[in-house]
Design an enzyme around this catalytic site. Structure first.
Site, short mmCIF file in Angstrom:
data_model
loop_
_atom_site.label_atom_id
_atom_site.label_comp_id
_atom_site.label_asym_id
_atom_site.label_seq_id
_atom_site.Cartn_x
_atom_site.Cartn_y
_atom_site.Cartn_z
N ASP A 158 40.68 29.54 10.22
CA ASP A 158 39.22 29.94 10.06
C ASP A 158 39.08 30.23 11.56
O ASP A 158 39.00 29.34 12.73
CB ASP A 158 38.53 28.55 9.97
CG ASP A 158 36.92 28.69 9.98
OD1 ASP A 158 36.60 29.74 10.54
OD2 ASP A 158 36.38 27.64 9.69
N GLU A 169 50.77 34.41 40.15
CA GLU A 169 51.28 33.21 40.73
C GLU A 169 50.74 31.91 40.18
O GLU A 169 49.47 31.76 40.22
CB GLU A 169 51.05 33.46 42.19
CG GLU A 169 51.47 34.59 42.79
CD GLU A 169 51.40 34.61 44.31
OE1 GLU A 169 50.57 33.43 45.05
OE2 GLU A 169 51.39 35.69 45.04
N GLU A 203 49.68 28.29 40.54
CA GLU A 203 49.51 27.18 41.23
C GLU A 203 48.91 26.07 40.26
O GLU A 203 48.11 26.15 39.48
CB GLU A 203 48.44 27.41 42.36
CG GLU A 203 49.13 28.28 43.48
CD GLU A 203 48.25 28.73 44.26
OE1 GLU A 203 48.47 29.39 45.42
OE2 GLU A 203 47.05 28.61 44.20
N GLU A 213 53.47 23.81 47.31
CA GLU A 213 52.24 24.64 48.01
C GLU A 213 51.60 23.68 49.05
O GLU A 213 51.83 22.73 49.34
CB GLU A 213 51.14 25.09 46.78
CG GLU A 213 51.16 26.37 46.43
CD GLU A 213 50.84 27.53 47.67
OE1 GLU A 213 50.33 26.99 48.53
OE2 GLU A 213 51.54 28.71 47.56
N GLU A 223 53.68 25.64 43.01
CA GLU A 223 53.73 27.10 42.55
C GLU A 223 54.94 27.56 41.97
O GLU A 223 55.92 27.20 42.58
CB GLU A 223 53.44 27.85 43.45
CG GLU A 223 53.35 29.45 43.23
CD GLU A 223 52.89 30.47 44.38
OE1 GLU A 223 53.61 31.43 44.46
OE2 GLU A 223 52.25 30.20 45.23
N HIS A 259 46.81 34.02 41.61
CA HIS A 259 46.62 35.27 42.04
C HIS A 259 47.42 36.35 41.15
O HIS A 259 48.65 36.20 40.84
CB HIS A 259 47.44 35.39 43.35
CG HIS A 259 46.81 34.14 44.45
ND1 HIS A 259 47.48 33.81 45.46
CD2 HIS A 259 45.74 33.72 44.40
CE1 HIS A 259 46.90 32.82 46.10
NE2 HIS A 259 45.53 32.84 45.53
N ARG A 279 44.55 36.83 53.77
CA ARG A 279 44.41 35.97 52.54
C ARG A 279 42.72 35.64 52.13
O ARG A 279 42.52 34.98 51.31
CB ARG A 279 45.18 34.72 52.26
CG ARG A 279 46.64 34.75 52.07
CD ARG A 279 47.37 33.54 52.52
NE ARG A 279 48.54 33.80 51.92
CZ ARG A 279 49.74 34.40 52.53
NH1 ARG A 279 49.47 34.97 53.63
NH2 ARG A 279 50.84 34.51 51.73
N GLU A 291 47.20 42.27 45.34
CA GLU A 291 47.07 41.25 44.62
C GLU A 291 45.62 40.88 44.68
O GLU A 291 44.92 41.09 45.50
CB GLU A 291 47.69 40.04 45.04
CG GLU A 291 47.36 39.54 46.28
CD GLU A 291 47.88 38.10 46.56
OE1 GLU A 291 48.38 37.42 45.75
OE2 GLU A 291 48.11 37.94 47.82
N ARG A 307 42.90 37.90 44.30
CA ARG A 307 43.40 36.57 44.46
C ARG A 307 42.25 35.73 44.34
O ARG A 307 42.44 34.27 44.15
CB ARG A 307 43.15 36.45 46.07
CG ARG A 307 44.35 37.11 46.81
CD ARG A 307 44.26 37.00 48.46
NE ARG A 307 44.39 35.71 48.77
CZ ARG A 307 45.45 34.76 48.88
NH1 ARG A 307 46.36 35.16 48.25
NH2 ARG A 307 45.24 33.48 49.04
#
Length: 474
Positions: A53, A133, A135, A212, A220, A269, A340, A359, A361
């Site tokens: 369903d 990635e 995390e 991390e 990670e 990321h 970053r 990437e 992020r």
């Protein structure tokens, strides 16, 4: 993995399989499942499928909600978490039609496949490779309670910095200093190694795992680059394996973007690149960061639509507790190399022409990976089609730490949404790039927004313990 019915039957026989587990994905990106005895599997199962369903999975379909799930034999793996030998397989949802079934256009796996088809139709590329990635936090224990007279959350992890006076062996990681810490401070090494080995057994190539920044148990795991639709399947399996192996070790895993106040948040990321006829589309020795004009246009599409993308890539109210300054999380709409603090980062270490990429992020793992990856591709393709230049639009490159700019300079920057409600507003106003080529149905977008708005209202109505701290005695 099995590609033909015969190979599938051989897997059943060689592994003494007794049950076959069909894993289906709901609108939020969680597995549901239906299991049948292996002796009941036949060629007719591949044609007629398993009924379910769709309305109970969150899909608001105009047609009757009775659907069938057709297994994709190429996804078959032996499930290591079942005591009874079980073969796990995912696949696609179909609408029951005569004379033949047709794909349910709201089903996430069908959407990611449609996005790949659309990419090939544009002629821009024929393959998108991505690398998410993962995390996450591993806790020794966690509990919560939401009642009219009791609202609380409590968790613990032995190496947490708050345990300096109780741990007893001095094996405590200083606040925000856990990045790549080794034994004895890395208490869950064997657990994560087993996670990676199980992923490899499931056909998911793994690059590495490590602690991390978050000292209270953040880690990670990073796979190798893979085709987008296959990586969406792999994302579901990676999360499944992480949760189940953690429980085996007496731990609990969470992908919540911000489970602990003051600690680093967990993102997902997403690295990406395009290929055409096996050749890289994003590489150019003469371009900024050795990226091609097409790569810059692709980034331009992501940055133009980033506010609406956030509704899909960061679809929880908790997501926006991570997207704040000070924790290496991106808050600025822009791109840069090795930075970053921008929402798009170009890794300087990707020097090979076939590995040149960037990437995104902001995503986190509370997303539905099929919808997330498909939306990222559609935004990027829109940028290429419309030649959206990120530099001309004032989105960078920002080759400086954006967190440390003077306040008057920060005021000139455009920022990501700060609330899920704002991201939903953006998605409501800006989603034509998703519906291009019929990839995302309008009905799914409306339903998704409605469900998330309801969720926001429910969360906003719950008093928070910090509000008692701030307002109780006023």
């Amino acid at each position: 993995m099995a590609r033909t019915q015969q190979e599938f039957m051989d897997m059943i026989r060689e592994n003494n399989i007794e049950m076959i587990d069909f894993k289906i994905v709901d609108i939020n990106g969680q597995y549901r499942h239906v299991t049948i005895p292996a002796c009941q599997f036949s060629a007719d199962t591949l044609k007629s499928g398993i009924g379910f369903d769709a309305s109970n999975y969150g899909y608001a379909v105009v047609e009757k909600s009775d659907m069938v799930f057709i297994p994709d034999l190429d996804t078959a793996v032996v499930d290591p978490f079942c005591a009874i030998p079980t073969l796990s397989v995912t696949g696609n949802a179909m609408i029951i039609d005569n004379p033949e079934n047709r794909p349910l256009d709201q089903y996430p796996r069908n959407i990611v496949l449609a996005a790949e088809d659309y990419m090939r139709q544009t002629g821009i590329a024929d393959t998108m490779l991505i690398l998410p990635e993962f995390e996450f936090y591993l806790f020794d224990q966690v509990g919560w309670d939401v009642r009219p007279n009791h609202i609380a959350m409590k968790l613990d992890v032995s190496q947490g910095h708050w345990n300096t006076d109780t741990q007893g062996q001095g094996v405590v990681v200083p606040f925000q200093k856990a990045y790549h810490v080794a034994k004895p401070f890395d208490r869950t090494y064997e657990c994560r190694s087993e996670m990676c080995l199980e992923m490899e057994k499931a056909g998911i190539a793994i690059k590495y795992h490590h602690p991390e920044v978050g000292a209270a148990g953040q880690f990670e795991i990073e796979p190798m680059l893979g085709e987008m639709s296959k990586m969406a399947d792999a994302t579901m399996m990676i999360k499944y394996i992480i949760h189940n192996v953690a429980l085996k070790y007496g731990l609990t895993a969470t992908f919540m973007p911000k489970p602990i106040y003051g600690e680093a948040g967990s993102g997902m990321h997403v690295h990406m690149l395009l290929l055409k006829d096996g050749e890289p589309v994003f590489s150019d020795d003469n371009g900024y960061a050795h990226l091609s004009e097409t790569a810059h246009w692709f980034m331009g599409g992501l940055l133009k639509h980033i506010a609406s993308l956030c509704a899909i890539t960061n679809p929880s109210t908790n997501s926006f507790k991570r997207l704040v300054p000070g924790f290496e999380a991106p808050v600025t709409i822009g791109y840069a190399t090795s930075n970053r603090s921008a929402v798009i980062r170009i890794p300087a270490y990707a020097k090979s022409p076939k590995m040149r990429r960037f990437e995104l992020r902001n995503p986190d793992a509370t997303c539905n990976p099929y919808l997330c990856y498909a939306a990222i591709l559609m935004a990027g393709l829109d940028g290429v089609k419309n030649k959206i230049d990120p530099h001309e639009n004032g989105w960078g490159p920002y080759d400086m730490n954006l967190f440390h700019l003077p306040e008057e300079e920060k005021a000139k920057l455009k920022a990501l949404p700060t609330r899920l409600e704002d991201a939903l507003d953006a998605l409501e106003a800006d989603h034509d790039y998703l519906t291009a080529g019929g990839v995302f149905p309008e009905s799914l977008i409306r339903n998704f927004i409605a469900n998330k708005r309801k969720e926001c209202l429910q969360m906003a109505a719950i008093p928070h313990p910090a509000e008692f701290d701030r307002y109780y005695n006023l």
